[in-house]
Design a protein around this motif. Structure first.
Motif, mmCIF file in Angstrom:
data_model
loop_
_atom_site.group_PDB
_atom_site.id
_atom_site.type_symbol
_atom_site.label_atom_id
_atom_site.label_comp_id
_atom_site.label_asym_id
_atom_site.label_seq_id
_atom_site.Cartn_x
_atom_site.Cartn_y
_atom_site.Cartn_z
ATOM 1 N N GLN A 1 -37.034 -3.028 33.711
ATOM 2 C CA GLN A 1 -35.593 -2.840 33.638
ATOM 3 C C GLN A 1 -35.131 -1.939 34.770
ATOM 4 N N VAL A 2 -34.063 -2.351 35.400
ATOM 5 C CA VAL A 2 -33.471 -1.577 36.483
ATOM 6 C C VAL A 2 -32.096 -1.109 36.029
ATOM 7 N N ASN A 3 -31.907 0.197 35.981
ATOM 8 C CA ASN A 3 -30.628 0.764 35.559
ATOM 9 C C ASN A 3 -29.725 0.959 36.773
ATOM 10 N N ILE A 4 -28.516 0.419 36.693
ATOM 11 C CA ILE A 4 -27.549 0.480 37.794
ATOM 12 C C ILE A 4 -26.300 1.184 37.304
ATOM 13 N N ASN A 5 -25.812 2.103 38.097
ATOM 14 C CA ASN A 5 -24.563 2.792 37.791
ATOM 15 C C ASN A 5 -23.434 2.109 38.542
ATOM 16 N N TYR B 1 -20.992 4.233 40.765
ATOM 17 C CA TYR B 1 -21.458 5.035 41.909
ATOM 18 C C TYR B 1 -20.745 4.613 43.188
#
Length: 603
Positions: A358-362, A365
């Motif tokens: 899993q890649v967490n993206i904000n 930002y």
């Protein structure tokens, strides 16, 4: 009308032949040592004085000569190697023309002492400038002893144009190396002015290479071996990491004879495509054994040019053999059986569902949004005031670094540039000047700065040595030792402290204070290679090479990050140099992007 064509006297004909056969003292060494090899010698001693100008002596324990043979050997075209023209196509000896001894005797004073094993006494004879001076019976050991004195004494023009003693000695050592490498079963010694440079014991080919060029060479060689119906090839080639741009150890030998062959050299280098940098050369020592009927060595008196009947086929064999050697070196799998204490890495099981990472993206930002206060810099906010009082350039005034750059004072140049600099990609220093944007190559600028500094030290003989914590040792071949001793004083003037440990080993005790982490061993080898190219006489040309090579190795490398103060120091030191535009080898240091060009690009 009388006839105008006449036969030349033997003395004149011999001097003409000597012009091709005996070009320098190294030619005498080559011819005499090859004759000793052909005589079946097991031990050969070479002694030279003043790089061969004063004396050359070759002593062997070969078969020797009778009284008649000793006298006849100095006649033109007198040889024991061939009897008829067909023998030229079945040569197994180094010499065969019968011109060498006659040519040497024509331009020097020669004394020969020789004895055969079956004779109770030997013969001594002397010849000067092709004139027979005398012959007598003497007591001497088995073999031959040739002593050649006052080379070119009767040809002053040839003697005048000989190089310096160190250069001629280096040429002698090169010719000597080409012979000793192909006859490892023969013992050789070499003395120069009473100092022993070589003492080579009988052994195999690789051991002889190591004895001549140092122990480091043993770690850089890969064995090559192939045998076909056309030729037999064996020897060694260098590993890819042993490649260098200058002075590579490259030797071809055919049936015991050294040769130059650019076509075969290309075959070797083809095998190193994409393994070494463009322009680099790898060392090799390759020996061919070919049927004498398939080659022609009778092309030039020096006999380093050889024609092959099956040249293209041998080219393919050579290229394939070298590629195989490199492939074995690079592709042999290493099996490790010792796994104790190593982590246990589980095998991948495709039946088990591991899931995707899993890649967490904000999504909120924003890299352009100010989140932290900017670090304070020493930039001057009112930099525009620096240019107050400067009048705009008139139409007849040359821009900065224009045609009349040398006439501008350093003070005015300093006023025209900003004290704040920017470094681009760790390579270029960019600063604002009156006429636009100045771009400086930081490495080349530092080379120019250090070069001027080293040249000043060489001129004033005032070094600035700094002791090293761990002295560096390095090993040199005999020819490199000759060069090092010639530039020993120059190295001490710039700050080096060297010690001779004997056996070709040297140690660096101190280096110049501004040598910034350079590899001293690599520096010394590169410095010697550069000095060999220009000769070793104490002259401005040699000193410039020394200063340039030291500056190249000591200068800050491309990619090194600099702060503003460091960049400011480089810029200030650069403008204090004798030439701010170009490095000592002619490369541009800086350029100006004019204000008009910037406006045009953004317009």
């Amino acid at each position: 009308m009388s006839d105008v064509i006449q036969l030349l006297p033997d003395s004149v004909a011999n001097q003409i032949a000597a012009g091709e056969v005996i070009q320098r003292p190294a030619s005498v060494i080559k011819e005499l040592v090859e004759n000793a090899v052909d005589a079946g010698a097991k031990s050969i001693n070479v002694l030279v004085v003043d790089a061969g100008r004063t004396s050359i002596q070759v002593i062997d324990d070969g078969c020797g000569m009778s009284e008649t043979d000793a006298r006849l050997a100095f006649e033109r075209h007198a040889t024991s190697k061939i009897r008829q023209a067909d023998d030229l196509f079945a040569l197994t000896t180094m010499g065969f023309r019968g011109e060498a001894l006659a040519s040497i005797a024509a331009v020097a004073q020669v004394e020969l002492t020789t004895r055969r094993e079956s004779d109770e006494v030997g013969t001594r004879l002397s010849i000067s400038g092709s004139r027979f001076m005398g012959q007598e019976v003497c007591a001497c050991p088995v073999g031959s002893n040739f002593k050649v004195e006052n080379l070119f004494f009767n040809v002053p023009a040839r003697r005048k144009f000989l190089k310096s003693n160190s250069t001629e000695l280096n040429n002698i050592l090169t010719a000597f190396e080409r012979i000793v490498l192909v006859y490892p079963h023969i013992s050789f010694t070499f003395h120069s002015n009473g100092v022993e440079l070589f003492n080579l014991k009988p052994g195999n080919a690789k051991q002889r290479i190591v004895d001549v060029f140092g122990k480091k060479m043993s770690q850089e060689l890969l064995p090559v071996g192939v045998e076909t119906t056309m030729c037999k090839l064996f020897g060694f080639v260098g590993k890819p990491e042993s490649a260098k741009k200058k002075n590579p150890r490259q030797f071809f030998f055919v049936n015991g004879r050294y040769m130059k062959h650019p076509y075969f050299n290309k075959a070797v280098m083809t095998a190193y495509d994409r393994l070494v940098m463009a322009g680099d050369q790898v060392p090799y020592f390759l020996y061919f054994e070919v049927n004498p009927e398939d080659i022609d060595v009778n092309i030039h008196p020096v006999k380093t040019e050889i024609k092959f009947e099956n040249e293209q086929a041998i080219w393919q064999i050579l290229a394939a053999a070298v590629k195989e050697a490199i492939g074995l070196f690079n592709n042999v799998p290493q099996i490790e059986f010792d796994v104790q204490g190593r982590p246990d890495i589980p095998l991948f099981d495709p039946q088990t569902d591991k899931g995707l990472p899993q890649v967490n993206i904000n999504p909120q930002y924003n890299p352009f949004k100010q989140t932290k206060p900017r670090p304070q810099t020493n930039a001057i906010s009112d930099w525009a005031e620096l240019y107050d009082g400067l009048k705009p350039p008139s139409s007849n005034e040359t821009d900065l670094f224009g045609q009349d750059q040398e006439s501008r004072s350093e003070e005015k140049i300093g006023m025209e540039r900003s004290p704040v600099h920017y470094q681009y990609k760790g390579r270029y220093i960019m600063t604002a000047v009156k006429s636009g944007l100045m771009i400086i190559d930081q490495h080349r600028a530092h080379v120019r700065i250090l070069y001027d500094r080293y040249m000043e030290r060489l001129a004033n003989r005032q070094g600035n040595p700094q002791k090293v914590l761990f002295p560096e040792t390095f090993q040199l071949s005999a020819s490199e030792q000759v060069i090092l001793r010639q530039i020993w004083d120059e190295l001490s003037y710039v700050g080096f402290d060297l010690s001779d440990l004997g056996g070709g080993n040297f140690v660096v005790n101190a280096v110049p204070s501004d040598v910034f982490g350079a590899n001293v061993v690599v520096l010394m080898h590169d410095l010697l290679n550069e000095t060999i190219d220009v000769g070793t006489s104490v002259s401005d040309g040699m000193r410039r090479k020394v200063a340039l090579e030291l500056a190249r190795h000591s200068a800050i490398p491309e990619g090194q990050v600099l702060n503003n103060d460091e960049m400011e120091n480089i810029v200030n030191d650069l403008f204090a140099c004798s030439n701010t535009n170009f490095t000592p080898n002619g490369k541009a240091i800086l350029c100006i992007l004019k204000q008009q060009e910037i406006e045009r690009l953004l317009g």
